[in-house]
Design a protein around this motif. Sequence first.
Motif, PDB file in Angstrom:
ATOM      1  N   GLY A 160      -1.511   8.747   4.124  1.00  0.00           N
ATOM      2  CA  GLY A 160      -1.734   8.769   5.565  1.00  0.00           C
ATOM      3  C   GLY A 160      -2.536   7.577   6.047  1.00  0.00           C
ATOM      4  N   LEU A 161      -3.537   7.180   5.249  1.00  0.00           N
ATOM      5  CA  LEU A 161      -4.389   6.063   5.653  1.00  0.00           C
ATOM      6  C   LEU A 161      -3.620   4.749   5.658  1.00  0.00           C
ATOM      7  CD1 LEU A 161      -7.188   4.981   6.372  1.00  0.00           C
ATOM      8  CD2 LEU A 161      -7.669   4.791   3.927  1.00  0.00           C
ATOM      9  N   ILE A 162      -2.827   4.515   4.621  1.00  0.00           N
ATOM     10  CA  ILE A 162      -2.095   3.248   4.562  1.00  0.00           C
ATOM     11  C   ILE A 162      -1.032   3.190   5.653  1.00  0.00           C
ATOM     12  CG2 ILE A 162      -0.279   3.949   2.962  1.00  0.00           C
ATOM     13  CD1 ILE A 162      -2.244   0.633   2.958  1.00  0.00           C
ATOM     14  N   LYS A 163      -0.488   4.340   6.032  1.00  0.00           N
ATOM     15  CA  LYS A 163       0.479   4.370   7.129  1.00  0.00           C
ATOM     16  C   LYS A 163      -0.185   3.947   8.436  1.00  0.00           C
ATOM     17  CE  LYS A 163       3.677   7.436   9.577  1.00  0.00           C
ATOM     18  NZ  LYS A 163       4.187   8.836   9.694  1.00  0.00           N
ATOM     19  N   THR A 164      -1.405   4.440   8.654  1.00  0.00           N
ATOM     20  CA  THR A 164      -2.154   4.053   9.855  1.00  0.00           C
ATOM     21  C   THR A 164      -2.491   2.568   9.837  1.00  0.00           C
ATOM     22  OG1 THR A 164      -3.118   6.275   9.962  1.00  0.00           O
ATOM     23  CG2 THR A 164      -4.223   4.541  11.210  1.00  0.00           C
ATOM     24  N   ARG A 205      -1.403  -9.696   5.296  1.00  0.00           N
ATOM     25  CA  ARG A 205      -2.017  -8.377   5.147  1.00  0.00           C
ATOM     26  C   ARG A 205      -0.956  -7.281   5.190  1.00  0.00           C
ATOM     27  NH1 ARG A 205      -5.758  -6.178   9.845  1.00  0.00           N
ATOM     28  NH2 ARG A 205      -6.895  -8.137   9.461  1.00  0.00           N
ATOM     29  N   LEU A 206       0.030  -7.447   6.071  1.00  0.00           N
ATOM     30  CA  LEU A 206       1.091  -6.449   6.184  1.00  0.00           C
ATOM     31  C   LEU A 206       1.893  -6.347   4.891  1.00  0.00           C
ATOM     32  CD1 LEU A 206       2.588  -4.447   8.002  1.00  0.00           C
ATOM     33  CD2 LEU A 206       4.049  -6.339   8.757  1.00  0.00           C
ATOM     34  N   VAL A 207       2.163  -7.479   4.275  1.00  0.00           N
ATOM     35  CA  VAL A 207       2.881  -7.470   2.992  1.00  0.00           C
ATOM     36  C   VAL A 207       2.065  -6.739   1.932  1.00  0.00           C
ATOM     37  CG1 VAL A 207       3.754  -8.924   1.125  1.00  0.00           C
ATOM     38  CG2 VAL A 207       4.165  -9.574   3.502  1.00  0.00           C
ATOM     39  N   SER A 208       0.755  -7.009   1.911  1.00  0.00           N
ATOM     40  CA  SER A 208      -0.124  -6.350   0.941  1.00  0.00           C
ATOM     41  C   SER A 208      -0.170  -4.841   1.174  1.00  0.00           C
ATOM     42  CB  SER A 208      -1.530  -6.941   1.036  1.00  0.00           C
ATOM     43  OG  SER A 208      -2.425  -6.265   0.188  1.00  0.00           O
ATOM     44  N   GLU A 209      -0.253  -4.430   2.434  1.00  0.00           N
ATOM     45  CA  GLU A 209      -0.323  -3.000   2.748  1.00  0.00           C
ATOM     46  C   GLU A 209       0.979  -2.287   2.394  1.00  0.00           C
ATOM     47  OE1 GLU A 209      -3.518  -3.261   6.467  1.00  0.00           O
ATOM     48  OE2 GLU A 209      -1.364  -3.162   6.844  1.00  0.00           O
ATOM     49  N   ILE A 212       0.994  -1.701  -1.279  1.00  0.00           N
ATOM     50  CA  ILE A 212       0.160  -0.542  -1.607  1.00  0.00           C
ATOM     51  C   ILE A 212       0.895   0.753  -1.290  1.00  0.00           C
ATOM     52  CG2 ILE A 212      -1.973   0.672  -1.008  1.00  0.00           C
ATOM     53  CD1 ILE A 212      -3.252  -2.054  -0.476  1.00  0.00           C
ATOM     54  N   GLN A 213       1.610   0.768  -0.166  1.00  0.00           N
ATOM     55  CA  GLN A 213       2.366   1.962   0.220  1.00  0.00           C
ATOM     56  C   GLN A 213       3.429   2.307  -0.821  1.00  0.00           C
ATOM     57  OE1 GLN A 213       4.951   1.677   3.707  1.00  0.00           O
ATOM     58  NE2 GLN A 213       4.120   3.627   4.454  1.00  0.00           N
ATOM     59  N   GLN A 214       4.114   1.306  -1.326  1.00  0.00           N
ATOM     60  CA  GLN A 214       5.119   1.544  -2.362  1.00  0.00           C
ATOM     61  C   GLN A 214       4.476   2.044  -3.651  1.00  0.00           C
ATOM     62  OE1 GLN A 214       7.204  -2.161  -2.734  1.00  0.00           O
ATOM     63  NE2 GLN A 214       8.235  -1.982  -0.742  1.00  0.00           N
ATOM     64  N   GLU A 215       3.307   1.508  -3.967  1.00  0.00           N
ATOM     65  CA  GLU A 215       2.605   1.935  -5.179  1.00  0.00           C
ATOM     66  C   GLU A 215       2.124   3.378  -5.058  1.00  0.00           C
ATOM     67  OE1 GLU A 215      -1.058   0.337  -8.055  1.00  0.00           O
ATOM     68  OE2 GLU A 215      -0.542  -0.714  -6.195  1.00  0.00           O
ATOM     69  N   GLU A 217       3.553   5.800  -3.536  1.00  0.00           N
ATOM     70  CA  GLU A 217       4.661   6.740  -3.684  1.00  0.00           C
ATOM     71  C   GLU A 217       4.938   7.074  -5.143  1.00  0.00           C
ATOM     72  OE1 GLU A 217       6.075   8.386  -1.304  1.00  0.00           O
ATOM     73  OE2 GLU A 217       4.825   7.363   0.180  1.00  0.00           O
ATOM     74  N   THR A 218       4.483   6.232  -6.049  1.00  0.00           N
ATOM     75  CA  THR A 218       4.714   6.484  -7.477  1.00  0.00           C
ATOM     76  C   THR A 218       3.606   7.325  -8.107  1.00  0.00           C
ATOM     77  OG1 THR A 218       3.556   4.448  -8.139  1.00  0.00           O
ATOM     78  CG2 THR A 218       5.909   4.276  -7.649  1.00  0.00           C
ATOM     79  N   LEU A 219       2.525   7.571  -7.365  1.00  0.00           N
ATOM     80  CA  LEU A 219       1.387   8.315  -7.911  1.00  0.00           C
ATOM     81  C   LEU A 219       1.503   9.795  -7.569  1.00  0.00           C
ATOM     82  CD1 LEU A 219      -1.463   5.810  -6.975  1.00  0.00           C
ATOM     83  CD2 LEU A 219      -0.297   6.051  -9.167  1.00  0.00           C
ATOM     84  N   PRO A 220       1.068  10.668  -8.466  1.00  0.00           N
ATOM     85  CA  PRO A 220       1.225  12.114  -8.221  1.00  0.00           C
ATOM     86  C   PRO A 220       0.392  12.634  -7.055  1.00  0.00           C
ATOM     87  CG  PRO A 220      -0.060  11.706 -10.217  1.00  0.00           C
ATOM     88  CD  PRO A 220       0.496  10.388  -9.794  1.00  0.00           C
ATOM     89  N   ASP A 221      -0.834  12.124  -6.893  1.00  0.00           N
ATOM     90  CA  ASP A 221      -1.691  12.623  -5.819  1.00  0.00           C
ATOM     91  C   ASP A 221      -1.670  11.734  -4.582  1.00  0.00           C
ATOM     92  OD1 ASP A 221      -2.938  10.498  -6.966  1.00  0.00           O
ATOM     93  OD2 ASP A 221      -4.915  11.431  -7.127  1.00  0.00           O
ATOM     94  N   LYS A 222      -0.811  10.704  -4.585  1.00  0.00           N
ATOM     95  CA  LYS A 222      -0.633   9.825  -3.422  1.00  0.00           C
ATOM     96  C   LYS A 222      -1.957   9.226  -2.958  1.00  0.00           C
ATOM     97  CE  LYS A 222       3.585  11.264  -3.624  1.00  0.00           C
ATOM     98  NZ  LYS A 222       4.597  10.452  -4.332  1.00  0.00           N
ATOM     99  N   GLN A 223      -2.773   8.797  -3.908  1.00  0.00           N
ATOM    100  CA  GLN A 223      -4.062   8.187  -3.588  1.00  0.00           C
ATOM    101  C   GLN A 223      -4.391   7.158  -4.659  1.00  0.00           C
ATOM    102  OE1 GLN A 223      -8.730   9.534  -2.843  1.00  0.00           O
ATOM    103  NE2 GLN A 223      -7.120  11.068  -2.763  1.00  0.00           N
ATOM    104  N   ILE A 224      -5.030   6.070  -4.247  1.00  0.00           N
ATOM    105  CA  ILE A 224      -5.339   5.003  -5.196  1.00  0.00           C
ATOM    106  C   ILE A 224      -6.694   4.398  -4.856  1.00  0.00           C
ATOM    107  CG2 ILE A 224      -4.160   3.221  -3.836  1.00  0.00           C
ATOM    108  CD1 ILE A 224      -3.303   1.945  -6.478  1.00  0.00           C
ATOM    109  N   SER A 225      -7.459   4.088  -5.910  1.00  0.00           N
ATOM    110  CA  SER A 225      -8.740   3.394  -5.773  1.00  0.00           C
ATOM    111  C   SER A 225      -8.674   2.144  -6.645  1.00  0.00           C
ATOM    112  CB  SER A 225      -9.903   4.290  -6.218  1.00  0.00           C
ATOM    113  OG  SER A 225      -9.996   5.441  -5.403  1.00  0.00           O
ATOM    114  N   TYR A 226      -9.001   1.005  -6.068  1.00  0.00           N
ATOM    115  CA  TYR A 226      -8.791  -0.249  -6.784  1.00  0.00           C
ATOM    116  C   TYR A 226      -9.976  -0.669  -7.646  1.00  0.00           C
ATOM    117  CZ  TYR A 226      -4.302  -1.196  -4.651  1.00  0.00           C
ATOM    118  OH  TYR A 226      -2.981  -1.126  -4.298  1.00  0.00           O
TER     119      TYR A 226
END
Length: 341
Positions: A160-164, A205-209, A212-215, A217-226
């Motif tokens: 949700g955050l990356i979509k915003t 920045r849009l390309v980077s975001e 991240i959005q594509q990445e 979608e591959t995670l089970p909890d749909k959340q990532i910390s870098y």
Amino acid sequence: MSRFIEGQSRTQSTLFPEVLDDYIHEDNPIRAVDMFINSLGLSDLGFARCQPANTGRPSYSPATMLKIYLYGYLNRIQSSRRLEKETQRNVELMWLVERLTPDFKTIADFRRDNGNAIQQVCKRFVLICRELNMFTDAIVAIDGTKFKAVNNIAKNYSRGLIKTCIETTEKDIANYLMELDRADRQSRTEDAEKLKGKLAKLQARLVSEKTIQQELETLPDKQISYTDPDSRRMALKHKGVLVGYNVQAAVDTKYHLILAHYVTNNPSDRHQLVPMSQHVQQALGRQQITILADRGYDDSTSFKTVHEAGVTAIVPKIRTSANRKKGLFTKEDFVYNKEKD
């Protein structure tokens, strides 16, 4: 003559100088820490550099460093720089480490390099308590608390955050394109060049975001910390959010000693009753135990699992009704009276 209590002169000499041991009372808990660490086989527990090298500068003994670490833990001193100062001015710590003064880097490196071994020390302490029959009641209380991770909240993304973020960036790009067209029509060359530079940054920045959005979608909890990949975004009890971990701890109800702990990135306590009961059973070396917990652990599936494993869980039921907040009656306010029925 002064009516105040007067101290001794700092320049007063004595026939028999006092020794450091005289300042530490026989009942001081620090003596127990000293005896406990001296009784451990640190090499068997996995501590590094237990055997001194034959060449080079002599190093500090792991026992000395462990004493400093445990003293800091018991006295809520986490900073290695503060521990360095305490070795120079704290009489208890000076007695404990025999006036040795390691620098903060040495203390920090010891803590970093011997994390697993320090956990083994904690387990050994629990075993000693078991041998002293301190946990015969086998009644423990468990609870969880949120620990902040190194990961900054700005480096944590959810679906949700990356979509915003993407929507905001796209709006900014559209606004800059409109401003760029306006600058071109008005022949403002300098402004147009500045806008092109800002526009290029937004597009990057849009390309980077979107990456991240594509990445996500591959995670089970749909959340990532870098920065700290295992950490997750968690809501705090009194509002607010942090990126961190949910640390579960089990405490003996009689002596208030921590028997076991468990770290998870699941923000809820609801499904932690089973793993915590297993950790407590392993620590106590027995199956029949009683666990006390708050209503955050209320989960019927977990109750069934721990009951079959020999655990008696005492947990209040979750209040699902909002009537009490509205000033109305709830089920708890009604009691069946068989005699008057």
